[in-house]
Design a protein around this motif. Structure first.
Motif, PDB file in Angstrom:
ATOM      1  N   GLN A 198       4.349  15.549 -14.818  1.00 24.35           N
ATOM      2  CA  GLN A 198       3.806  15.862 -16.142  1.00 24.35           C
ATOM      3  C   GLN A 198       4.749  16.814 -16.880  1.00 24.35           C
ATOM      4  OE1 GLN A 198       1.303  14.535 -17.599  1.00 24.35           O
ATOM      5  NE2 GLN A 198      -0.028  13.684 -16.018  1.00 24.35           N
ATOM      6  N   TYR A 246      -5.798  19.306 -14.400  1.00 26.31           N
ATOM      7  CA  TYR A 246      -6.194  19.069 -13.010  1.00 26.31           C
ATOM      8  C   TYR A 246      -7.431  19.879 -12.643  1.00 26.31           C
ATOM      9  CZ  TYR A 246      -1.668  16.778 -12.200  1.00 26.31           C
ATOM     10  OH  TYR A 246      -0.587  15.948 -12.234  1.00 26.31           O
ATOM     11  N   TYR A 267      -2.054   5.689  -8.684  1.00 27.07           N
ATOM     12  CA  TYR A 267      -0.962   5.996  -9.614  1.00 27.07           C
ATOM     13  C   TYR A 267      -0.598   7.491  -9.431  1.00 27.07           C
ATOM     14  CZ  TYR A 267      -3.085   1.869 -11.840  1.00 27.07           C
ATOM     15  OH  TYR A 267      -3.634   0.635 -12.105  1.00 27.07           O
ATOM     16  N   THR A 295       0.488  14.960  -6.992  1.00 21.12           N
ATOM     17  CA  THR A 295      -0.082  16.214  -7.486  1.00 21.12           C
ATOM     18  C   THR A 295      -1.624  16.243  -7.452  1.00 21.12           C
ATOM     19  OG1 THR A 295       0.372  15.264  -9.654  1.00 21.12           O
ATOM     20  CG2 THR A 295       1.814  17.021  -8.943  1.00 21.12           C
ATOM     21  N   GLU A 322       1.341   4.754  -5.069  1.00 13.31           N
ATOM     22  CA  GLU A 322       2.339   4.896  -6.134  1.00 13.31           C
ATOM     23  C   GLU A 322       3.416   3.825  -5.973  1.00 13.31           C
ATOM     24  OE1 GLU A 322       3.145   6.833  -8.916  1.00 13.31           O
ATOM     25  OE2 GLU A 322       5.035   5.724  -8.844  1.00 13.31           O
ATOM     26  N   LEU A 323       3.869   3.291  -7.100  1.00  7.88           N
ATOM     27  CA  LEU A 323       4.859   2.212  -7.096  1.00  7.88           C
ATOM     28  C   LEU A 323       6.294   2.713  -6.874  1.00  7.88           C
ATOM     29  CD1 LEU A 323       4.678  -0.856  -7.570  1.00  7.88           C
ATOM     30  CD2 LEU A 323       5.058  -0.442  -9.994  1.00  7.88           C
ATOM     31  N   ASP A 329       1.813  -1.477  -5.375  1.00  5.55           N
ATOM     32  CA  ASP A 329       1.037  -1.666  -6.600  1.00  5.55           C
ATOM     33  C   ASP A 329      -0.411  -1.237  -6.345  1.00  5.55           C
ATOM     34  OD1 ASP A 329       0.451  -3.027  -9.250  1.00  5.55           O
ATOM     35  OD2 ASP A 329      -0.871  -4.109  -7.882  1.00  5.55           O
ATOM     36  N   ALA A 330      -0.915  -0.377  -7.211  1.00  4.44           N
ATOM     37  CA  ALA A 330      -2.256   0.177  -7.006  1.00  4.44           C
ATOM     38  C   ALA A 330      -3.313  -0.928  -6.970  1.00  4.44           C
ATOM     39  CB  ALA A 330      -2.570   1.184  -8.100  1.00  4.44           C
ATOM     40  N   ASP A 384      -4.880   7.550 -12.657  1.00  2.00           N
ATOM     41  CA  ASP A 384      -4.069   8.153 -13.722  1.00  2.00           C
ATOM     42  C   ASP A 384      -2.928   7.195 -14.058  1.00  2.00           C
ATOM     43  OD1 ASP A 384      -2.773   9.838 -15.439  1.00  2.00           O
ATOM     44  OD2 ASP A 384      -2.133  11.272 -13.924  1.00  2.00           O
TER      45      ASP A 384
HETATM   46  N1  SAH Z   1      -0.878  11.199 -11.260  1.00  2.00           N
HETATM   47  C1  SAH Z   1       0.489  11.549 -11.442  1.00  2.00           C
HETATM   48  C2  SAH Z   1       1.336  10.477 -12.109  1.00  2.00           C
HETATM   49  C3  SAH Z   1       0.766   9.802 -13.324  1.00  2.00           C
HETATM   50  S1  SAH Z   1       1.904   8.796 -14.254  1.00  2.00           S
HETATM   51  C4  SAH Z   1       0.626  12.878 -12.154  1.00  2.00           C
HETATM   52  O1  SAH Z   1      -0.336  13.371 -12.742  1.00  2.00           O
HETATM   53  O2  SAH Z   1       1.707  13.453 -12.122  1.00  2.00           O
HETATM   54  C5  SAH Z   1       1.622   7.200 -13.691  1.00  2.00           C
HETATM   55  C6  SAH Z   1       2.301   6.857 -12.394  1.00  2.00           C
HETATM   56  O3  SAH Z   1       1.924   5.511 -12.093  1.00  2.00           O
HETATM   57  C7  SAH Z   1       3.826   6.872 -12.391  1.00  2.00           C
HETATM   58  O4  SAH Z   1       4.278   7.689 -11.338  1.00  2.00           O
HETATM   59  C8  SAH Z   1       4.225   5.407 -12.167  1.00  2.00           C
HETATM   60  O5  SAH Z   1       5.388   5.268 -11.366  1.00  2.00           O
HETATM   61  C9  SAH Z   1       3.002   4.864 -11.435  1.00  2.00           C
HETATM   62  N2  SAH Z   1       2.742   3.418 -11.546  1.00  2.00           N
HETATM   63  C10 SAH Z   1       2.987   2.597 -12.600  1.00  2.00           C
HETATM   64  N3  SAH Z   1       2.518   1.364 -12.343  1.00  2.00           N
HETATM   65  C11 SAH Z   1       1.953   1.391 -11.118  1.00  2.00           C
HETATM   66  C12 SAH Z   1       1.288   0.419 -10.304  1.00  2.00           C
HETATM   67  N4  SAH Z   1       1.127  -0.828 -10.720  1.00  2.00           N
HETATM   68  N5  SAH Z   1       0.823   0.809  -9.101  1.00  2.00           N
HETATM   69  C13 SAH Z   1       0.984   2.085  -8.667  1.00  2.00           C
HETATM   70  N6  SAH Z   1       1.599   3.045  -9.392  1.00  2.00           N
HETATM   71  C14 SAH Z   1       2.078   2.714 -10.586  1.00  2.00           C
END
Ligand code: SAH
Length: 385
Positions: free
Chosen positions: A213, A223, A242, A247, A263-264, A290-291, A311
Motif C-alpha cells: 500500500q 487494517y 489477494y 499484511t 497471491e498471484l 489465482d485466488a 482485497d
Molecule cells: N492485501 C494486500 C494486497 C492488495 S493489492 C495489501 O493490502 O497490501 C491486490 C493484490 O492482488 C496484488 O498483490 C496482486 O498481485 C494480487 N492479485 C491480482 N490478481 C490476483 C488473482 N487472480 N489471484 C490472486 N492474487 C491476485
C-alpha cells in the motif's frame, strides 16, 4: 495546511482534486461511495488523512531526452507518451523526489543514455524509489533496458554520497517495448535488494515488484478498522485473498487460529513467507496462485472457513471466486476495495441471497486523487452450526 495549487496540475493529471480543499475532497468521495453503495446500506463517515500531503511511499519517474538534448524525469502526460518534467510533487515522498533529481544529474557525468521508446535505444527507462515510513529505509530501483550498466559501482557510490540514507539499489531489467514500468529480473547492486517497514506492529519485507500500500499512515487505519469490523477470535480460520506480501493476514493472525493467504505474484509470496518467519508466526501459510481457482479447490474439498478478507485489484474479483465464496459460506466477509465500482458489482452477487451488508466504511488512502478505498463487512444470513 492550504498549500498552493501545483503548477504541474493540468499537464500531469495525477491529481484530480487540485485546488479543492481537503474537506471538500472528503465530501466528494463520501458522496460517490454513498451513490455506489445505494441499496446495500448506510455509509459511515469517511476516515480522512490527518496530513494529505507527501503520503506516497513509492514514487516513479520516467526518463526521457527532450529535442534540445536536455534530460528530463517525470510522468507521462495523461493519455500520451510525452513526459512532463517533475522535480517535486505534493503527494510524493519528498526524499524520493530529491533522489530522482540526483539520479538525473548524475547521468551526464556517467554518460548514461536514457531510453528512447521509438528507437529502442538507450539504457535508463525509469527510476522507482520505495521508502519505509517507520524504518526510514530507502530502495532505489533503476529500470534499465539491458543488465549492463557501465561503472555501476561508481554510480552507486556517487549516489550514496549525495544520499547516504539509501539502503539498497536494484537494477530492474525491462527489455520489452512496453509502457509497463518494471521487468521481471532484479539484480541487487547495493544492500539487501528489499526494504522493510512496520505496519500494525508487524515487520514487512518489500521487494521491488511486490505490491505494498502506498499510504502507510492510512493503511494502518484501514487494517485496524477492518480487524475491528471482523471481530475475530481464537477459533477462527481465516483467508486473506489477494494477500500481496501478507499484511492483512499477518495482522489477523495475531488473534485467530489459522490464516491462509493467496497471491498471484511469486515475488510477493516469497516476501509473505519471509515476513511470517521474521515475525515468528506459525499459524499462517501462503499459497501462490489465482485466488478464484484456489477458492474453488477449497469449496470442492468442503473445507471450513470462518472469515474471508478479500482485497482484489481495481478490476475486482471474478466469477469463480465469488461462486466458491458462496459455497464455502464463511460467516463473515470483509471486502476491502480500492475501486468501489467493481466492489458494488461483486456485492450484488454476494447479496443476492446469502449475505447481508453490516457496515460500509470508506477510508481516504489517496488524497488529491478521486480514488477511494472502501471496506464492506458482510455477514451470512443463514448461520452455520
Ligand atoms: N492485501 C494486500 C494486497 C492488495 S493489492 C495489501 O493490502 O497490501 C491486490 C493484490 O492482488 C496484488 O498483490 C496482486 O498481485 C494480487 N492479485 C491480482 N490478481 C490476483 C488473482 N487472480 N489471484 C490472486 N492474487 C491476485
Amino acid at each position: 495546511m492550504n498549500k498552493e495549487i501545483c503548477p504541474l496540475a493540468k499537464k500531469c493529471g495525477g491529481c484530480d482534486y487540485q485546488g479543492m480543499s481537503y474537506e471538500q475532497q472528503l465530501k466528494e468521495k463520501e458522496q460517490s461511495v454513498r451513490k455506489l453503495m445505494k441499496g446495500f446500506g448506510e455509509v459511515l463517515p469517511i476516515i480522512g488523512a490527518q496530513n494529505p500531503y507527501h503520503y506516497r511511499n513509492k514514487v516513479h519517474a520516467v526518463f526521457a531526452r527532450q529535442k534540445n538534448g536536455e534530460i528530463v524525469s517525470g510522468v507521462y502526460q495523461e493519455g500520451s507518451h510525452r513526459v512532463v518534467p517533475v522535480n517535486a510533487c505534493q503527494i510524493e515522498n519528498e526524499k524520493a523526489d530529491e533522489i530522482i533529481v540526483s539520479v538525473r544529474k548524475l547521468l551526464k557525468s556517467f554518460k548514461i543514455k536514457v531510453y528512447d521508446e521509438d528507437t529502442d535505444y538507450g539504457l535508463l527507462r525509469h527510476v522507482m524509489v520505495r521508502t519505509g515510513y517507520v524504518s526510514g529505509q530507502i530502495m532505489v530501483v533503476l529500470v534499465v533496458r539491458s543488465p549492463i550498466f557501465p561503472s555501476k559501482n561508481n554510480f552507486v557510490k556517487a549516489l550514496l554520497k549525495l544520499h547516504p540514507e539509501i539502503t539498497t539499489v536494484v537494477l530492474n531489467v525491462n527489455e520489452r517495448r512496453t509502457s509497463m514500468v518494471l521487468g521481471d529480473r532484479n539484480i541487487t547492486i547495493y544492500g539487501k535488494g528489499y526494504i522493510e517497514d512496520t505496519l500494525c506492529g508487524c515487520i514487512f519485507r518489500i521487494s521491488p515488484t511486490s505490491f505494498y500500500q502506498i499510504n502507510p499512515v492510512q493503511t494502518e487505519r484501514l487494517y485496524k478498522t477492518a480487524m475491528m469490523l471482523a471481530r475475530l477470535n481464537k477459533r477462527n480460520v481465516v483467508i486473506d485473498a489477494y494477500c500481496g506480501i501478507g499484511t492483512i493476514g499477518m495482522v489477523a493472525a495475531k488473534t485467530v487460529k489459522e490464516v491462509i493467504g493467496i497471491e498471484l505474484n511469486a515475488e510477493a509470496v516469497r516476501d509473505a513467507i519471509a515476513n511470517a518467519k521474521r515475525n515468528q508466526m506459525d499459524n499462517i501459510r501462503f499459497v501462490q496462485g489465482d485466488a478464484g481457482m484456489f477458492m474453488e479447490g477449497m469449496a470442492d474439498r468442503e473445507e471450513n472457513v470462518d472469515v474471508v478478507f478479500m482485497d482484489p485489484p481495481r478490476s475486482g474479483s471474478d466469477e469463480a471466486f465469488l461462486r466458491s465464496l458462496l459455497i464455502l459460506a464463511p460467516q463473515k466477509i470483509v471486502y476491502i476495495s480500492c475501486n468501489p465500482e467493481t466492489q458494488a458489482r461483486d456485492l450484488k452477487v454476494l447479496c443476492k441471497k446469502d449475505y447481508q451488508v453490516e457496515a460500509i466504511q470508506p477510508v481516504d488512502m489517496f488524497p488529491f486523487t478521486k480514488h477511494c478505498e472502501n471496506i464492506v463487512l458482510l455477514s451470512r444470513k443463514i448461520k452455520n452450526f
